[in-house]
Each structure stands twice: as structure tokens, then as C-alpha cells.
Design a protein around this motif. Structure first.
Motif, PDB file in Angstrom:
ATOM      1  N   GLU A 105      59.716 -75.497   3.016  1.00 47.77           N
ATOM      2  CA  GLU A 105      60.325 -76.720   2.465  1.00 47.77           C
ATOM      3  C   GLU A 105      59.276 -77.671   1.895  1.00 47.77           C
ATOM      4  N   VAL A 106      58.006 -77.471   2.263  1.00 46.81           N
ATOM      5  CA  VAL A 106      56.967 -78.340   1.711  1.00 46.81           C
ATOM      6  C   VAL A 106      56.033 -77.565   0.771  1.00 46.81           C
TER       7      VAL A 106
ATOM      8  N   GLN B  25      60.584 -78.390  -7.259  1.00 49.66           N
ATOM      9  CA  GLN B  25      59.516 -77.394  -7.321  1.00 49.66           C
ATOM     10  C   GLN B  25      59.462 -76.496  -6.090  1.00 49.66           C
TER      11      GLN B  25
ATOM     12  N   ASP C 191      46.096 -80.235  -5.638  1.00 48.67           N
ATOM     13  CA  ASP C 191      47.206 -79.298  -5.594  1.00 48.67           C
ATOM     14  C   ASP C 191      48.061 -79.438  -6.850  1.00 48.67           C
ATOM     15  N   VAL C 192      49.160 -78.715  -6.837  1.00 52.46           N
ATOM     16  CA  VAL C 192      50.029 -78.708  -8.011  1.00 52.46           C
ATOM     17  C   VAL C 192      50.526 -80.114  -8.309  1.00 52.46           C
ATOM     18  N   GLU C 193      50.313 -80.559  -9.501  1.00 48.14           N
ATOM     19  CA  GLU C 193      50.830 -81.858  -9.908  1.00 48.14           C
ATOM     20  C   GLU C 193      51.995 -81.637 -10.862  1.00 48.14           C
ATOM     21  N   ALA C 194      52.825 -82.626 -10.922  1.00 46.81           N
ATOM     22  CA  ALA C 194      53.946 -82.524 -11.850  1.00 46.81           C
ATOM     23  C   ALA C 194      53.409 -82.498 -13.271  1.00 46.81           C
ATOM     24  N   MET C 195      53.923 -81.594 -14.053  1.00 43.21           N
ATOM     25  CA  MET C 195      53.484 -81.489 -15.439  1.00 43.21           C
ATOM     26  C   MET C 195      54.458 -82.260 -16.309  1.00 43.21           C
TER      27      MET C 195
ATOM     28  N   GLU D 277      57.307 -82.985 -18.734  1.00 44.55           N
ATOM     29  CA  GLU D 277      58.496 -82.166 -18.933  1.00 44.55           C
ATOM     30  C   GLU D 277      58.421 -81.368 -20.229  1.00 44.55           C
TER      31      GLU D 277
ATOM     32  N   TRP E 269      49.218 -83.661   2.051  1.00 42.62           N
ATOM     33  CA  TRP E 269      49.020 -82.564   1.125  1.00 42.62           C
ATOM     34  C   TRP E 269      50.386 -82.215   0.575  1.00 42.62           C
TER      35      TRP E 269
ATOM     36  N   SER F  55      67.552 -84.660  -5.044  1.00 42.15           N
ATOM     37  CA  SER F  55      67.545 -85.416  -6.287  1.00 42.15           C
ATOM     38  C   SER F  55      68.749 -86.347  -6.400  1.00 42.15           C
TER      39      SER F  55
ATOM     40  N   PRO G  99      53.951 -77.321 -22.897  1.00 43.91           N
ATOM     41  CA  PRO G  99      54.175 -75.996 -23.481  1.00 43.91           C
ATOM     42  C   PRO G  99      54.364 -74.962 -22.381  1.00 43.91           C
ATOM     43  N   SER G 100      55.264 -74.065 -22.591  1.00 35.66           N
ATOM     44  CA  SER G 100      55.491 -73.037 -21.577  1.00 35.66           C
ATOM     45  C   SER G 100      54.555 -71.862 -21.833  1.00 35.66           C
ATOM     46  N   THR G 101      54.416 -71.082 -20.815  1.00 37.38           N
ATOM     47  CA  THR G 101      53.522 -69.930 -20.924  1.00 37.38           C
ATOM     48  C   THR G 101      54.046 -68.962 -21.965  1.00 37.38           C
ATOM     49  N   GLU G 102      53.150 -68.422 -22.708  1.00 37.33           N
ATOM     50  CA  GLU G 102      53.618 -67.484 -23.713  1.00 37.33           C
ATOM     51  C   GLU G 102      53.799 -66.121 -23.091  1.00 37.33           C
TER      52      GLU G 102
ATOM     53  N   GLY H  51      59.035 -82.382   3.038  1.00 41.00           N
ATOM     54  CA  GLY H  51      59.655 -81.845   1.836  1.00 41.00           C
ATOM     55  C   GLY H  51      60.232 -82.948   0.973  1.00 41.00           C
TER      56      GLY H  51
END
Lengths: 206, 398
Positions: free
Chosen positions: B71-72, B352, A190-194, A196, A185, A91, A199-202, A87
Motif C-alpha cells: 500500500e505504500v 501510483q 524516490d519516484v516523484e510525480a511526473m 501529466e 520515504w 482520490s 512524454p510516454s515511453t516509446e 499509503g
């Protein structure tokens, strides 16, 4: 970081409740904190009362006997660690500790309180709640095997889910997720950071 | 020959019998597989004659480590996991989690989406309880109610499937609303999946049929002497024990506690509907059967009202960013699931995925009472009691 939520905001109560002056949840939280001599945090409809570790069992006994919180919902822990093997790391830096949580509730108005106390990160030890709430038995066994917390006075502190020969405390942040060791993984698919500013979803419309 | 005193003869005979029939304690191992356990549970009991003592449940055969896995994972990925906690009512598992994330994000879910969630949650409750109403008489030797009950359950599952695409694992909720329609990718304008044409009328029809099948099952079971003998006065749980062990849901209400999270928590708009909380008198197996039975009828009432009351159109998804990040905070959201209190303690640090997700599942606490309740009961009553607790091992082990 997240220890005290950034905004201890007033809670969106049920419709029809239009008096903004007194927040009933805040009032309730303060009354619980007074009764057990702890510190109340109210955020996102959740009342958390922090008590010192040496008054853990006493505080929950007061909750049961004097505050009507007779229903034992659950007990678990959070491993606040700066380094993680599984995980994303936090931050911001935190004081490393194991926070133990126990949620108890009443059986009439739906009031609930999550009691919390901090234990040392390396050797967490605390008194068992089994004498106060019989249901704590299995929850404490789970917290023992998953976090390595020692519950003093527990009648049978053996593994609950894992085989007795299992070594390690899987829900500690220092414990790696083995499947991730074999195959890293999220990968590129997989999901990558977009960005910041993306555009957000309409709002969905036909 | 001397005459032998009659009393002495009888005494001698009894002594001989007791020597011959001297019973020894033995250890009885039940499981890890048994038809009445709905999953894989093992019980180790010390048996003295017909009575069981020191019953120790051995769990963990279904432990999949969802708390570590979450958590992952990212928030949208987690709904696919938590579907599989209590797989008999997979849809209902998703609700408290998405509500917890929405609470931290301070999202307002559109009304129509809330109604869809509510209707499907109650349908999940009906399908879960109909499974119990089918299985429990079967465990006690009555096979017929199963056919009536499962026939209507299948119809309800078909309705859930027609909306979500899945019978058991719908994975239909998204943070802020419900699932996007098939084919609308993230690069195009997302369109949420609305109810299929004719769904509301079919739902109404199915509810009338569920009500009718309840009448049939009632006729079959309520007057059945064998079932009454096996369940009345068996496995009594007093209300103090219920509270101390955290036993929730229909089992708690069977013990006379009039408490239902649908009335006290605001995770879905239940306050707009009329329904009652069925409560038992004695807390025995029969009351647990009866409470679930009445809850099916109440769920039918709720769905019928919701079908009439649902806003005819409107958005189904709140405005959310493409990549969902949940602001830092902690919250506990609990819901009245078919098995009892299901809740998620969500700790976010703004990323996320959750920093920690504690899953409070109903069956875990509900069967932690087994060593207490099975102490000294007759061996055949073990089946009657365990069946009446209606647990799912996926919901125990998580």
C-alpha cells in the motif's frame, strides 16, 4: 469511489468466442445474483456479488450447495477510509466502511465469484463461514487480527500471525507503517510525480 | 503348595505389564526449525504413544506484511516484493500481479513477451518441482535422487538467470512486458531485454535433460519398497476436504480433481499448447509425489512447444507511460503456480500504488489442512505428510 467500477465493460473472452450479443460472464453473474438475491458487478473479468451482511452465511451456503462453487479460495477485507496513516489517501471521499470479500470457485469450468458485504467501520461483526467452508477458519483469523473484524461463531478466534499480546489492527488504514514513521520515504530520490503531459515511453525497438 | 491356574498367571503378568508400561500423553513441540519444513514452522502436538492428536501449526515467523507494504509502494516496486512470497518459484509469483495491473490498464502485452513469460513460468515450475523431487525422498531417507534432481534444477536456474539476472528473485516482469535491458535508463529510449543468444537451443537441450533425469528418478523411487510403504495410503485427503479448505495445485489433483487454472484462465497463452493434467487416484502421499513428477514432464512438453513456437522477433513492451498509474477498479487474477492457486485481488483508486492488494497464496490454504490431516497419525508419518504437501513458509506467511 471505486465501489462500482466506472465501466462495467464486457469482458475480453477467450479467442474463438465471437458472439458479442451475450456476455457469458455477465449472464453467469446475473444467475448467481438471482440465486442469492444480491447485486452483481462484472468488471475486468471479475464477478463480484454484493449481499447484505445478515444473509452472508446463507448466500455462501447457496453458492456451495446449488451453484457448484465448492472451492473456498480466500476471504479478506478492504478498509474504506478517508484518512490514512500509511499509503496515499483515496482520490475521492468514500462512505467509511469495512468491506469483506470471500472468493469461491468451482472445480470444473473455472467459474469464480467474489462475494462482498459492507460492515460498519468502527465495529465490524459478521457470522463465521467455518460451518460452510472449513477453510475459512484461518482466513477469518487473519481478517480478525488484521482488520479487527469479529466473526460470530468462530471456534478459535485467536491471532494467526501476530503474537497474542499484539495490540492494533495492522491492515487498517489508520495503522501507521512504523518504518515510515522512523524514516519518511519515498524521499527526494524516490519516484516523484511526473508532469501529466510528460512524454510516454516509446515502443521499444533496437 | 497349591498349583496356580495357568490362566490366572497369565492374567497377573499382563496386568503387571500394563501397569509398568502405562503411557502418559505428552506435548511434543516440533520446530520452529525442522529440515522438512522449508522455512520456519512450529507444530505443537499432543502425543499418545506413537500417535499425534490436536496438532496445532504455529505460523507467522516469516510474516513480512507484504499486503501493508504494497500500500505504500508504487506498482513497479511491488514486483520486487512479491518475488519473495514463494521463493522456490519466484518468477511465477510476478505473473498474476502484473497481469492484474495490465487488466486494469487495458494493456495488450506483445506476443513475444507473453511467450518469454510462459517459458520462464514453466521453468520456475520445473525448478520448484525438482526441488520437491529432490527433498521428498531425502525426508524419507533416500538421498540419491537429490543429486540427480538438483543437478538438472541448477541448469534450469542458470537458464532463468541468463535471461533475468536472478536465480530465485528475477524481478523480470514489468507492467506491459518484460524488463528493460541493462543500461537503458528512463531518459533514453528504453530497450527491453531480449532472450540471450542461444537461449532457445539451450532451453530445448535442458528440457531433454530434465526428461532424462525424470526417468532416472523414476527408476530410483517407483520400485523402492521403503518409499512405497511410507507413502501409499498415508495422509489421504478426500476431494470434498480439498475443496472446503481451498487446497489447490498438485495436492488437489492428487485427490482426483482434474482441474488446472492453466486450462481455464487466460493469463498466459496456454491454450496454444498441448499438455495433460495428471490426476491421482487416492489422494495419498504417493499420489502427490506422482502428480508433481508427471507435471515436470508436462512442463517440459510445454517449454519445448513454446521454444518452437515463439515469434522470432517483435516488441517486448507495450506502450506505457513513464509513471505508471493504474485506473480505478478492482480485479482478481489467479494463476496456476507450482504450489497451487496464486492470486492477487487488486484494488486501485487511480494512483501510483494499490489501495489494497490481497495476496492469495497457495501454501497458506494448503497447510491450513494440517490439523485435520495430522489427527491421529503416527509420528513418523507427520514428516511424510508434511513433506508431500510441499509448502514454502514464505508462501504461507506472506
Amino acid at each position: 469511489m471505486t465501489q462500482s467500477p466506472p465501466e462495467s465493460e464486457t469482458v475480453a473472452s477467450s479467442p474463438g468466442d465471437t458472439e458479442p450479443a451475450v456476455d457469458p460472464l455477465r449472464e453467469f453473474a446475473d444467475s448467481v445474483a438471482d440465486a442469492v438475491n444480491g447485486e452483481a458487478i462484472v468488471a475486468f473479468d471479475t464477478v463480484k456479488v454484493k449481499v447484505p451482511a445478515d444473509r452472508w452465511v446463507d448466500s455462501l451456503a447457496i453458492a456451495r450447495d446449488h451453484l457448484g462453487l465448492v472451492f473456498f479460495s480466500w476471504l479478506s477485507a478492504i478498509d474504506w477510509a478517508n484518512e490514512t496513516q500509511a499509503g496515499d489517501p483515496l482520490s475521492e471521499e468514500v462512505e467509511e466502511r469495512v468491506e469483506i470479500l470471500a472468493t469461491v470457485a468451482d472445480l470444473s469450468e473455472g467459474k469464480r465469484v467474489t462475494f462482498s458485504t459492507d460492515l460498519p467501520h468502527e465495529t465490524p461483526v459478521i457470522d463465521s463461514l467455518v460451518e460452510v467452508y472449513a477453510g475459512a477458519n484461518w482466513h477469518e483469523r487473519e481478517a480478525h487480527e488484521m482488520f479487527g473484524i469479529d466473526f460470530r461463531g468462530h471456534p478459535n478466534l485467536s491471532h494467526l500471525y501476530l503474537p497474542e499480546s499484539f495490540i492494533g489492527t495492522p491492515l487498517r488504514k489508520s495503522y501507521p507503517l512504523l518504518s515510515r514513521e522512523v524514516k519518511p520515504w519515498p524521499g527526494t530520490v524516490d519516484v516523484e510525480a511526473m508532469p501529466e503531459t510528460g512524454p510516454s515511453t516509446e515502443n521499444p525497438e533496437a | 503348595m497349591t498349583t496356580i491356574d495357568a490362566d490366572a498367571v497369565r492374567h497377573l503378568a499382563e496386568a503387571q505389564v500394563s501397569v509398568e508400561l502405562q503411557t502418559e500423553e505428552m506435548t511434543l513441540n516440533i520446530g520452529p526449525q525442522h529440515p522438512s519444513t522449508h522455512g520456519v514452522l512450529r507444530l505443537v502436538a499432543r502425543v499418545d504413544g506413537e500417535r499425534a492428536f490436536d496438532v496445532t501449526p504455529v505460523i507467522g515467523y516469516m510474516h513480512r506484511g507484504y499486503e501493508k507494504l504494497s500500500e505504500v509502494r508504487t506498482y513497479p516496486q511491488i514486483t520486487a516484493l512479491i518475488n519473495r512470497i514463494d521463493w522456490v518459484s519466484g518468477y511465477a509469483n510476478e505473473i498474476p500481479f502484473v497481469v492484474a495491473a495490465e487488466k486494469l490498464m487495458e494493456l495488450e502485452v506483445p506476443e513475444r513477451a507473453q511467450y518469454i513469460r510462459l517459458i520462464l513460468t514453466e521453468m520456475a515450475r520445473i525448478s520448484s518441482h525438482l526441488m520437491f523431487l529432490a527433498a521428498y525422498p531425502l525426508e524419507l531417507g533416500a538421498g540419491t535422487p537429490l543429486f540427480f534432481s538438483l543437478r538438472e534444477r541448477e541448469r534450469v536456474l542458470d537458464l532463468i538467470e541468463s535471461v533475468t539476472g536472478g536465480r530465485f528473485h528475477p524481478n523480470f516482469n514489468r507492467i506491459g512486458g518484460v524488463k528493460p535491458a541493462y543500461g537503458s535508463g528512463s531518459t533514453t529510449r528504453k530497450q527491453s531485454q531480449d532472450l540471450p543468444a542461444g537461449f532457445l537451443a539451450e532451453a530445448s537441450d535442458a528440457m531433454a535433460r530434465v526428461d532424462a533425469v525424470c526417468d532416472q528418478i523414476e527408476d530410483l523411487v517407483t520400485g523402492n519398497e521403503i518409499i512405497l510403504a511410507r507413502t501409499k495410503g498415508v495422509g489421504i485427503i478426500p476431494r470434498e476436504v480439498v475443496a472446503a479448505y481451498g487446497v489447490s495445485g498438485p495436492i488437489m489433483r492428487a485427490s482426483g480433481v482434474e482441474f488446472d487454472l492453466r486450462k481455464t484462465e487466460n493469463y498466459l497463452p496456454y491454450d496454444r499448447f498441448d499438455f495433460e493434467i495428471p490426476v491421482g487416484q487416492n489422494g495419498d502421499c504417493w499420489d502427490r509425489w506422482w502428480v508433481r513428477f508427471q507435471e515436470v514432464r508436462q512442463a517440459v512438453r510445454i517449454v519445448q512447444q513454446a521454444v518452437d513456437d515463439i515469434p522470432p522477433s517483435g516488441p517486448l513492451q507495450a506502450k506505457v507511460p513513464k509513471v505508471i498509474k493504474v485506473p480505478a477498479g478492482e480485479t482478481y487474477v489467479r494463476a496456476e503456480n507450482p504450489k497451487g492457486e496464486m492470486g492477487y485481488y487488486l484494488v486501485s483508486d487511480g494512483g501510483q500504488g494499490p489501495y489494497r492488494l490481497k495476496i492469495r497464496s497457495a501454501s497458506f490454504s494448503n497447510i491450513s489442512i494440517l490439523p485435520w490431516i495430522l489427527e491421529g497419525v503416527l509420528v513418523p508419518d507427520i514428516i511424510a505428510i508434511m513433506g508431500s504437501l510441499d509448502f514454502v513458509l514464505g508462501d504461507v506467511d506472506r
